[in-house]
Design an enzyme around this catalytic site. Structure first.
Site, PDB file in Angstrom:
ATOM      1  N   CYS A 125     -17.607   4.387   2.128  1.00  0.00           N
ATOM      2  CA  CYS A 125     -16.278   3.849   1.814  1.00  0.00           C
ATOM      3  C   CYS A 125     -15.780   2.881   2.898  1.00  0.00           C
ATOM      4  CB  CYS A 125     -15.309   4.998   1.567  1.00  0.00           C
ATOM      5  SG  CYS A 125     -13.797   4.495   0.717  1.00  0.00           S
ATOM      6  N   HIS A 126     -14.782   3.278   3.712  1.00  0.00           N
ATOM      7  CA  HIS A 126     -14.343   2.422   4.818  1.00  0.00           C
ATOM      8  C   HIS A 126     -15.129   2.701   6.102  1.00  0.00           C
ATOM      9  CE1 HIS A 126     -10.736   1.907   2.216  1.00  0.00           C
ATOM     10  NE2 HIS A 126     -10.713   0.703   2.759  1.00  0.00           N
ATOM     11  N   GLU A 156      -9.789  -2.340  -2.951  1.00  0.00           N
ATOM     12  CA  GLU A 156      -8.692  -2.459  -1.981  1.00  0.00           C
ATOM     13  C   GLU A 156      -7.465  -3.081  -2.648  1.00  0.00           C
ATOM     14  OE1 GLU A 156      -7.708  -0.889   0.831  1.00  0.00           O
ATOM     15  OE2 GLU A 156      -9.524  -1.568   1.850  1.00  0.00           O
TER      16      GLU A 156
END
Length: 218
Positions: A125-126, A156
């Protein structure tokens, strides 16, 4: 000898004054439990050490995650010593990582050592915010020419947090020369390119961890 996994999580807690963030629980708990189930020795560290804040939106009352959550009450601060003695490093996400991963010198140093030794680097993910600025010692970006995924620009934007981010993760990874891969928003999608393993979003937590195991057992 059981494999040793280093997990590194964020300590950053705010996006804006009224928007709290932190570690995304599923992206930590699911891989942590997958690794433990496999019999691996897992060390949990964070950028600053201490108790790790969770993104409020990620908190779920899942009894099976309790063991993982306990690990977050008192984490070891990541140091340069963590660059050796581990078979793999894993970076869970949460928007917090966008702020304290990319330019953290200790994390960048640790990841560079893993890259140079061709040890397994996983992130979801991030979490790939931690690898965007990593280079080999000759200056080549870690992700250059590799198949990589991460939280996409469209995901996002769907969350309406794009304007609050220091950069957009997908765009930055593409800028560094990666062959960015993605599936539909919020679908389980992960990719392994040799010893680099990445997952697109929280839904990809388990498949990313499984690909890390695949790389370790190869």
């Amino acid at each position: 000898m059981s494999k040793r996994i280093l997990m590194v999580v964020t300590n950053h807690t705010t996006i804006t004054d009224d928007h709290k963030t932190g570690l995304w629980l599923e992206e930590f708990a699911v891989p942590y439990l997958v690794f433990k189930e496999k019999g691996y020795d897992v060390t949990v560290t964070s950028i600053n050490g201490g108790e790790v804040a969770l993104d409020p939106n990620s908190i779920e009352d899942k009894p099976e995650w309790k063991e993982a959550e306990e690990e977050l009450k008192s984490t070891t601060k990541l140091t340069r010593e963590h660059a050796s003695g581990y078979d793999a490093v894993f970076l869970p996400g949460g928007h917090g990582t966008m702020f304290d991963f990319p330019d953290n010198e200790t994390l960048q140093y640790v990841l560079q050592q893993f890259a140079e030794d061709d040890r397994v680097i996983g992130s979801v993910c991030h979490g790939p915010a931690g690898i965007v600025n990593v280079t080999y010692k000759d200056g080549t970006p870690l992700v250059k020419g590799k198949k990589v995924t991460a939280f996409t620009d469209s995901e996002e934007m769907e969350m309406q947090l794009d304007q609050h981010m220091p950069f957009l993760l997908e765009s930055k990874i593409r800028e560094k020369g990666a062959d960015f891969q993605q599936d539909k928003n919020w679908s389980d999608f992960s990719v392994r390119d040799g010893n680099l393993v990445t997952g697109q979003n929280p839904q990809s937590s388990r498949s990313t961890a499984m690909k890390v195991i695949e790389a370790l057992e190869a």
